[in-house]
Design a protein around this motif. Structure first.
Motif, PDB file in Angstrom:
ATOM      1  N   ILE A  54       0.880  -1.163   0.000  1.00  0.00           N
ATOM      2  CA  ILE A  54       0.000   0.000   0.000  1.00  0.00           C
ATOM      3  C   ILE A  54       0.918   1.213   0.000  1.00  0.00           C
ATOM      4  O   ILE A  54       1.780   1.346   0.861  1.00  0.00           O
ATOM      5  N   MET A  55       0.749   2.077  -1.005  1.00  0.00           N
ATOM      6  CA  MET A  55       1.643   3.219  -1.170  1.00  0.00           C
ATOM      7  C   MET A  55       0.846   4.509  -1.158  1.00  0.00           C
ATOM      8  O   MET A  55      -0.238   4.585  -1.738  1.00  0.00           O
ATOM      9  N   THR A  56       1.390   5.519  -0.477  1.00  0.00           N
ATOM     10  CA  THR A  56       0.807   6.859  -0.526  1.00  0.00           C
ATOM     11  C   THR A  56       1.861   7.823  -1.059  1.00  0.00           C
ATOM     12  O   THR A  56       3.052   7.687  -0.768  1.00  0.00           O
ATOM     13  N   TYR A  59      -2.297  20.433  -3.404  1.00  0.00           N
ATOM     14  CA  TYR A  59      -1.592  19.169  -3.233  1.00  0.00           C
ATOM     15  C   TYR A  59      -2.271  18.017  -3.964  1.00  0.00           C
ATOM     16  O   TYR A  59      -3.493  17.895  -3.959  1.00  0.00           O
ATOM     17  N   PHE A  60      -1.436  17.193  -4.566  1.00  0.00           N
ATOM     18  CA  PHE A  60      -1.827  15.948  -5.209  1.00  0.00           C
ATOM     19  C   PHE A  60      -1.626  14.840  -4.180  1.00  0.00           C
ATOM     20  O   PHE A  60      -0.573  14.753  -3.560  1.00  0.00           O
ATOM     21  N   ALA A  61      -2.652  14.030  -3.971  1.00  0.00           N
ATOM     22  CA  ALA A  61      -2.536  12.914  -3.027  1.00  0.00           C
ATOM     23  C   ALA A  61      -3.061  11.657  -3.698  1.00  0.00           C
ATOM     24  O   ALA A  61      -4.098  11.678  -4.360  1.00  0.00           O
ATOM     25  N   VAL A  62      -2.319  10.576  -3.537  1.00  0.00           N
ATOM     26  CA  VAL A  62      -2.764   9.304  -4.098  1.00  0.00           C
ATOM     27  C   VAL A  62      -2.455   8.197  -3.097  1.00  0.00           C
ATOM     28  O   VAL A  62      -1.443   8.240  -2.396  1.00  0.00           O
ATOM     29  N   ILE A  63      -3.379   7.243  -3.002  1.00  0.00           N
ATOM     30  CA  ILE A  63      -3.134   6.029  -2.249  1.00  0.00           C
ATOM     31  C   ILE A  63      -3.451   4.886  -3.199  1.00  0.00           C
ATOM     32  O   ILE A  63      -4.425   4.947  -3.954  1.00  0.00           O
ATOM     33  N   MET A  64      -2.589   3.891  -3.203  1.00  0.00           N
ATOM     34  CA  MET A  64      -2.794   2.786  -4.132  1.00  0.00           C
ATOM     35  C   MET A  64      -2.301   1.474  -3.557  1.00  0.00           C
ATOM     36  O   MET A  64      -1.433   1.445  -2.680  1.00  0.00           O
ATOM     37  N   ALA A  65      -2.880   0.408  -4.057  1.00  0.00           N
ATOM     38  CA  ALA A  65      -2.329  -0.924  -3.853  1.00  0.00           C
ATOM     39  C   ALA A  65      -1.537  -1.209  -5.115  1.00  0.00           C
ATOM     40  O   ALA A  65      -2.071  -1.126  -6.226  1.00  0.00           O
ATOM     41  N   ALA A  66      -0.262  -1.482  -4.962  1.00  0.00           N
ATOM     42  CA  ALA A  66       0.609  -1.720  -6.119  1.00  0.00           C
ATOM     43  C   ALA A  66       1.410  -2.988  -5.900  1.00  0.00           C
ATOM     44  O   ALA A  66       1.784  -3.312  -4.772  1.00  0.00           O
ATOM     45  N   ILE A 121      12.309   0.840  -3.805  1.00  0.00           N
ATOM     46  CA  ILE A 121      11.061   1.341  -4.390  1.00  0.00           C
ATOM     47  C   ILE A 121      10.815   2.785  -3.945  1.00  0.00           C
ATOM     48  O   ILE A 121      10.603   3.669  -4.774  1.00  0.00           O
ATOM     49  N   VAL A 122      10.884   3.017  -2.642  1.00  0.00           N
ATOM     50  CA  VAL A 122      10.618   4.354  -2.109  1.00  0.00           C
ATOM     51  C   VAL A 122      11.641   5.361  -2.622  1.00  0.00           C
ATOM     52  O   VAL A 122      11.282   6.452  -3.079  1.00  0.00           O
ATOM     53  N   ASP A 123      12.925   5.017  -2.573  1.00  0.00           N
ATOM     54  CA  ASP A 123      13.980   5.935  -3.017  1.00  0.00           C
ATOM     55  C   ASP A 123      13.843   6.277  -4.496  1.00  0.00           C
ATOM     56  O   ASP A 123      14.035   7.433  -4.892  1.00  0.00           O
ATOM     57  N   HIS A 124      13.499   5.289  -5.315  1.00  0.00           N
ATOM     58  CA  HIS A 124      13.370   5.532  -6.756  1.00  0.00           C
ATOM     59  C   HIS A 124      12.187   6.462  -7.049  1.00  0.00           C
ATOM     60  O   HIS A 124      12.313   7.396  -7.849  1.00  0.00           O
ATOM     61  N   ILE A 125      11.062   6.218  -6.393  1.00  0.00           N
ATOM     62  CA  ILE A 125       9.888   7.072  -6.625  1.00  0.00           C
ATOM     63  C   ILE A 125      10.175   8.490  -6.150  1.00  0.00           C
ATOM     64  O   ILE A 125       9.852   9.470  -6.841  1.00  0.00           O
ATOM     65  N   ARG A 126      10.811   8.633  -4.993  1.00  0.00           N
ATOM     66  CA  ARG A 126      11.170   9.969  -4.506  1.00  0.00           C
ATOM     67  C   ARG A 126      12.096  10.685  -5.490  1.00  0.00           C
ATOM     68  O   ARG A 126      11.946  11.886  -5.740  1.00  0.00           O
ATOM     69  N   PRO A 140      11.067  16.791  -8.378  1.00  0.00           N
ATOM     70  CA  PRO A 140      10.652  18.146  -8.763  1.00  0.00           C
ATOM     71  C   PRO A 140       9.297  18.562  -8.178  1.00  0.00           C
ATOM     72  O   PRO A 140       8.975  19.743  -8.145  1.00  0.00           O
ATOM     73  N   PHE A 141       8.527  17.600  -7.713  1.00  0.00           N
ATOM     74  CA  PHE A 141       7.208  17.891  -7.159  1.00  0.00           C
ATOM     75  C   PHE A 141       7.205  17.831  -5.624  1.00  0.00           C
ATOM     76  O   PHE A 141       6.158  17.963  -4.999  1.00  0.00           O
ATOM     77  N   GLY A 142       8.388  17.617  -5.024  1.00  0.00           N
ATOM     78  CA  GLY A 142       8.498  17.542  -3.571  1.00  0.00           C
ATOM     79  C   GLY A 142       7.711  16.377  -2.984  1.00  0.00           C
ATOM     80  O   GLY A 142       7.094  16.510  -1.929  1.00  0.00           O
ATOM     81  N   ALA A 143       7.746  15.251  -3.654  1.00  0.00           N
ATOM     82  CA  ALA A 143       6.916  14.110  -3.258  1.00  0.00           C
ATOM     83  C   ALA A 143       7.375  13.463  -1.956  1.00  0.00           C
ATOM     84  O   ALA A 143       8.563  13.254  -1.738  1.00  0.00           O
ATOM     85  N   GLU A 144       6.395  13.164  -1.116  1.00  0.00           N
ATOM     86  CA  GLU A 144       6.602  12.356   0.082  1.00  0.00           C
ATOM     87  C   GLU A 144       5.971  10.996  -0.214  1.00  0.00           C
ATOM     88  O   GLU A 144       4.830  10.919  -0.650  1.00  0.00           O
ATOM     89  N   VAL A 145       6.728   9.929   0.016  1.00  0.00           N
ATOM     90  CA  VAL A 145       6.284   8.585  -0.338  1.00  0.00           C
ATOM     91  C   VAL A 145       6.339   7.684   0.889  1.00  0.00           C
ATOM     92  O   VAL A 145       7.335   7.698   1.618  1.00  0.00           O
ATOM     93  N   THR A 146       5.270   6.935   1.119  1.00  0.00           N
ATOM     94  CA  THR A 146       5.289   5.902   2.151  1.00  0.00           C
ATOM     95  C   THR A 146       4.837   4.591   1.530  1.00  0.00           C
ATOM     96  O   THR A 146       4.013   4.579   0.615  1.00  0.00           O
ATOM     97  N   LEU A 147       5.400   3.524   2.024  1.00  0.00           N
ATOM     98  CA  LEU A 147       5.101   2.185   1.504  1.00  0.00           C
ATOM     99  C   LEU A 147       4.847   1.281   2.698  1.00  0.00           C
ATOM    100  O   LEU A 147       5.654   1.227   3.622  1.00  0.00           O
TER     101      LEU A 147
END
Length: 195
Positions: free
Chosen positions: A6-8, A43-50, A61-66, A71-78
């Motif tokens: 589950i990723m946000t 703000y753009f927010a997404v939650i997904m099952a991936a 996974i987290v480091d690559h997505i970040r 450029p969008f200042g993304a915060e990622v949790t997995l």
């Protein structure tokens, strides 16, 4: 074999954020299985099952997505749902009916609090919620409910109408199948052949 997470992702909403996220998933061999996305304020927010290849490391996974979404200042949790305590792997062991509940009217403190507590009393799960304050301190909200067997949804709707009528808040509830049918009506065929 694939592993599900589950990723946000929370980022500044600018054109290209979804494209950057999709590129990052593709490069990791990821596949979205279920997704919910919204833009709130700026703000753009997404939650997904991936799902990702089983040998793909969670930190990679987290480091690559970040990195791709930097450029969008993304915060990622997995999150690994199989490792969460209390998660038994079943989403809905008992079949439940889905309803769409809508409320609109003057914005008053305590409406969501009352509603959330009332739904919890009957074991009703609020699975999706969309809401917005519009002009003149008026709000509109739509939510999808997962209602257990034995709960009378029409009675609940009447109870909520009675509860909120003094505040001028309108309440409506429809089965999800009705909402889907109204949103995507089946074409009606007509036989134009002469008899």
């Amino acid at each position: 074999m694939a592993k599900r997470y589950i990723m946000t992702v929370l980022a500044v909403n600018r054109t290209g954020i979804l494209a950057a996220l999709a590129n990052a998933l593709d490069e990791l061999g990821g596949n979205m299985r279920d997704v919910s996305q919204a833009v709130i304020d700026k703000y753009f927010a997404v939650i997904m099952a991936a799902e990702f290849p089983e040998d793909q490391d969670q930190e990679v996974i987290v480091d690559h997505i970040r990195a791709i979404c930097r450029p969008f200042g993304a915060e990622v949790t997995l999150r690994d749902p199989s490792g969460d305590t209390g998660f038994d792997g079943e989403t809905e062991p008992t079949p439940k009916e889905r309803y769409v509940l809508t409320l609109s009217g003057p914005d008053r403190p305590g409406v969501l609090r009352f509603l959330a507590h009332r739904l919890a009393l009957d074991g009703i799960d609020l699975v999706d919620l969309q809401g917005r304050q519009v002009a003149n301190q008026t709000f509109m909200a739509a939510m999808e409910l997962s209602v257990p067997p034995g709960i009378d949804a029409l009675h609940l709707c009447e109870e909520l109408k009675h509860e909120f009528q003094t505040d001028g808040i309108t309440v409506a509830m429809q089965h999800r199948r009705i909402v889907a049918a109204l949103s995507h009506p089946e074409p009606v065929g007509f036989n134009t052949a002469e008899s």
